[in-house]
Design a protein around this motif. Structure first.
Motif, PDB file in Angstrom:
ATOM      1  N   UNK A   1      15.833  -6.291  -5.157  1.00 46.41           N
ATOM      2  CA  UNK A   1      15.852  -7.368  -6.150  1.00 46.41           C
ATOM      3  C   UNK A   1      14.536  -8.137  -6.154  1.00 46.41           C
ATOM      4  N   UNK A   2      14.045  -8.513  -4.979  1.00 49.61           N
ATOM      5  CA  UNK A   2      12.814  -9.293  -4.902  1.00 49.61           C
ATOM      6  C   UNK A   2      11.616  -8.508  -5.437  1.00 49.61           C
ATOM      7  N   UNK A   3      11.537  -7.220  -5.078  1.00 48.17           N
ATOM      8  CA  UNK A   3      10.407  -6.402  -5.533  1.00 48.17           C
ATOM      9  C   UNK A   3      10.450  -6.202  -7.041  1.00 48.17           C
ATOM     10  N   UNK A   4      11.612  -5.810  -7.569  1.00 46.63           N
ATOM     11  CA  UNK A   4      11.698  -5.519  -9.001  1.00 46.63           C
ATOM     12  C   UNK A   4      11.521  -6.781  -9.835  1.00 46.63           C
TER      13      UNK A   4
ATOM     14  N   UNK B   1       1.248  -2.377 -15.408  1.00 43.82           N
ATOM     15  CA  UNK B   1       1.837  -1.442 -14.450  1.00 43.82           C
ATOM     16  C   UNK B   1       1.097  -1.475 -13.114  1.00 43.82           C
ATOM     17  N   UNK B   2      -0.230  -1.520 -13.181  1.00 41.30           N
ATOM     18  CA  UNK B   2      -1.001  -1.560 -11.934  1.00 41.30           C
ATOM     19  C   UNK B   2      -0.778  -2.880 -11.185  1.00 41.30           C
ATOM     20  N   UNK B   3      -0.737  -3.978 -11.927  1.00 41.90           N
ATOM     21  CA  UNK B   3      -0.451  -5.263 -11.293  1.00 41.90           C
ATOM     22  C   UNK B   3       0.956  -5.269 -10.712  1.00 41.90           C
ATOM     23  N   UNK B   4       1.908  -4.734 -11.465  1.00 46.44           N
ATOM     24  CA  UNK B   4       3.291  -4.707 -11.003  1.00 46.44           C
ATOM     25  C   UNK B   4       3.462  -3.883  -9.741  1.00 46.44           C
ATOM     26  N   UNK B   5       2.762  -2.751  -9.656  1.00 50.06           N
ATOM     27  CA  UNK B   5       2.852  -1.922  -8.464  1.00 50.06           C
ATOM     28  C   UNK B   5       2.290  -2.655  -7.248  1.00 50.06           C
ATOM     29  N   UNK B   6       1.169  -3.350  -7.430  1.00 50.41           N
ATOM     30  CA  UNK B   6       0.606  -4.127  -6.333  1.00 50.41           C
ATOM     31  C   UNK B   6       1.535  -5.243  -5.877  1.00 50.41           C
ATOM     32  N   UNK B   7       2.165  -5.903  -6.835  1.00 46.84           N
ATOM     33  CA  UNK B   7       3.106  -6.977  -6.502  1.00 46.84           C
ATOM     34  C   UNK B   7       4.320  -6.411  -5.773  1.00 46.84           C
TER      35      UNK B   7
ATOM     36  N   UNK C   1       4.411  -3.879  -3.734  1.00 47.57           N
ATOM     37  CA  UNK C   1       4.029  -3.684  -2.329  1.00 47.57           C
ATOM     38  C   UNK C   1       3.982  -5.020  -1.592  1.00 47.57           C
ATOM     39  N   UNK C   2       3.489  -6.059  -2.246  1.00 46.59           N
ATOM     40  CA  UNK C   2       3.408  -7.367  -1.598  1.00 46.59           C
ATOM     41  C   UNK C   2       4.794  -7.914  -1.271  1.00 46.59           C
ATOM     42  N   UNK C   3       5.715  -7.779  -2.215  1.00 46.43           N
ATOM     43  CA  UNK C   3       7.056  -8.318  -2.016  1.00 46.43           C
ATOM     44  C   UNK C   3       7.940  -7.405  -1.177  1.00 46.43           C
ATOM     45  N   UNK C   4       7.472  -6.175  -0.931  1.00 45.98           N
ATOM     46  CA  UNK C   4       8.180  -5.307   0.001  1.00 45.98           C
ATOM     47  C   UNK C   4       8.319  -5.988   1.356  1.00 45.98           C
ATOM     48  N   UNK C   5       7.235  -6.578   1.840  1.00 43.77           N
ATOM     49  CA  UNK C   5       7.250  -7.214   3.153  1.00 43.77           C
ATOM     50  C   UNK C   5       8.216  -8.395   3.155  1.00 43.77           C
ATOM     51  N   UNK C   6       8.190  -9.194   2.093  1.00 42.05           N
ATOM     52  CA  UNK C   6       9.097 -10.338   2.011  1.00 42.05           C
ATOM     53  C   UNK C   6      10.542  -9.885   2.095  1.00 42.05           C
ATOM     54  N   UNK C   7      10.870  -8.773   1.430  1.00 41.04           N
ATOM     55  CA  UNK C   7      12.241  -8.282   1.473  1.00 41.04           C
ATOM     56  C   UNK C   7      12.597  -7.653   2.801  1.00 41.04           C
ATOM     57  N   UNK C   8      11.656  -6.915   3.391  1.00 47.73           N
ATOM     58  CA  UNK C   8      11.972  -6.172   4.606  1.00 47.73           C
ATOM     59  C   UNK C   8      12.033  -7.041   5.859  1.00 47.73           C
TER      60      UNK C   8
ATOM     61  N   UNK D   1      -2.522  -2.680   7.606  1.00 44.47           N
ATOM     62  CA  UNK D   1      -3.511  -1.685   7.176  1.00 44.47           C
ATOM     63  C   UNK D   1      -2.823  -0.511   6.490  1.00 44.47           C
ATOM     64  N   UNK D   2      -1.705  -0.057   7.062  1.00 47.59           N
ATOM     65  CA  UNK D   2      -0.964   1.052   6.460  1.00 47.59           C
ATOM     66  C   UNK D   2      -0.473   0.671   5.063  1.00 47.59           C
ATOM     67  N   UNK D   3       0.043  -0.547   4.907  1.00 45.30           N
ATOM     68  CA  UNK D   3       0.512  -1.003   3.597  1.00 45.30           C
ATOM     69  C   UNK D   3      -0.637  -1.040   2.599  1.00 45.30           C
ATOM     70  N   UNK D   4      -1.796  -1.544   3.038  1.00 46.50           N
ATOM     71  CA  UNK D   4      -2.955  -1.612   2.144  1.00 46.50           C
ATOM     72  C   UNK D   4      -3.391  -0.222   1.697  1.00 46.50           C
ATOM     73  N   UNK D   5      -3.448   0.722   2.627  1.00 42.76           N
ATOM     74  CA  UNK D   5      -3.852   2.089   2.285  1.00 42.76           C
ATOM     75  C   UNK D   5      -2.817   2.746   1.372  1.00 42.76           C
ATOM     76  N   UNK D   6      -1.539   2.570   1.686  1.00 42.92           N
ATOM     77  CA  UNK D   6      -0.482   3.166   0.856  1.00 42.92           C
ATOM     78  C   UNK D   6      -0.504   2.582  -0.555  1.00 42.92           C
ATOM     79  N   UNK D   7      -0.730   1.271  -0.658  1.00 44.84           N
ATOM     80  CA  UNK D   7      -0.805   0.644  -1.979  1.00 44.84           C
ATOM     81  C   UNK D   7      -1.983   1.187  -2.774  1.00 44.84           C
TER      82      UNK D   7
END
Length: 270
Positions: free
Chosen positions: A138-141, A194-200, A202-209, A238-244
């Motif tokens: 929910x937070x990511x989407x 779309x590119x901004x949304x994908x970056x966001x 990844x950012x909110x992935x951490x908040x949710x996890x 670093x892994x999150x940054x590279x994956x993003x």
């Protein structure tokens, strides 16, 4: 060999100046002892942690060899959240961008919700979905929806009327007009969203996890923080940054397939 040379020629060495300076200063601070290792490990120590995180061969942290499973879990979450946000954001964006009455109905409410910071949704997300998978998705989407919607709506609304009239004169109506005129004209701006949304996402992935899931890079960051493993927190970052960055590159490749520009870049980066 020719392909490798062409890739090397495209690398902008100027873009590596700032990272190189940061690493050198970081190394100097670590070697000179001005920053203790428990606050900021040296680049060499961090590389060992990353190698062990990926291979499991060194055993320097409790997370030895845990990279690929947790990266896979996080990647699936990001793709699921991004797909939901992209589908709804593009649909709503094209509708409100082209239909005035829908723009008047929905646009003010969406921009009102957009002003609420993502962290503000966390308590209500936990109440609605509990602690775990639903809360994270929910937070990511939700966070990824807004840049996709805003850019798609702006692109659809900014199409010159002469384009629409020319398409109609050639017999394009309804979905055919959308496919042949509206979508191609608005897609560069949509790609920005779309590119901004994908970056966001990844950012909110951490908040949710960090709010209760047991697997994922954000979960490792939260667990490592509580155990005092600052090195693992940095390694996961670093892994999150590279994956993003990799997923953004793949998204650009897909966008170029959908909307080829003959190699000419525009504001979307495609």
């Amino acid at each position: 060999m020719e392909r490798l040379r062409s890739i090397i020629k495209r690398v902008d060495l100027v873009g590596w100046i700032v990272p190189a300076v940061v690493v050198l200063v970081w190394l100097w601070l670590s070697v000179s002892g001005q920053i203790p290792a428990y606050k900021l490990p040296s680049p060499v120590a961090l590389l060992r942690v990353l190698a062990d995180f990926a291979s499991g061969s060194l055993g320097v942290t409790p997370y030895s060899g845990a990279l690929w499973e947790n990266l896979g879990v996080s990647l699936l979450r990001v793709l699921a959240g991004f797909f939901m946000a992209g589908s709804l954001g593009m649909l709503m964006g094209f509708l409100t961008g082209r239909i005035t009455v829908l723009r008047r109905l929905f646009d003010p409410v969406i921009h009102l919700l957009k002003a609420v910071p993502g962290i503000g949704w966390l308590p209500i997300a936990i109440v609605w979905f509990g602690v775990g998978e639903g809360n994270t998705l929910f937070l990511m989407s939700l966070a990824a929806f807004f840049p996709i919607y805003v850019n798609t709506a702006a692109g659809a609304a900014g199409i010159p009327e002469t384009y629409i009239q020319a398409g109609q004169m050639l017999g394009a109506q309804g979905f055919r007009l959308f496919r042949s005129v509206i979508f191609p004209a608005a897609f560069p701006q949509t790609a920005v969203g779309l590119r901004l949304g994908l970056g966001v996402a990844w950012a909110y992935l951490v908040l949710g996890e960090v709010t209760g899931v047991t697997k994922g890079l954000g979960a490792i960051m939260s667990d490592a923080r509580m155990l005092g493993h600052v090195d693992m927190v940095l390694a996961a970052m670093i892994v999150i940054a590279v994956a993003a960055k990799v997923t953004d590159f793949l998204l650009v490749v897909i966008c170029r397939r959908i909307y080829p520009r003959g190699g000419m870049k525009n504001e979307s980066g495609i």
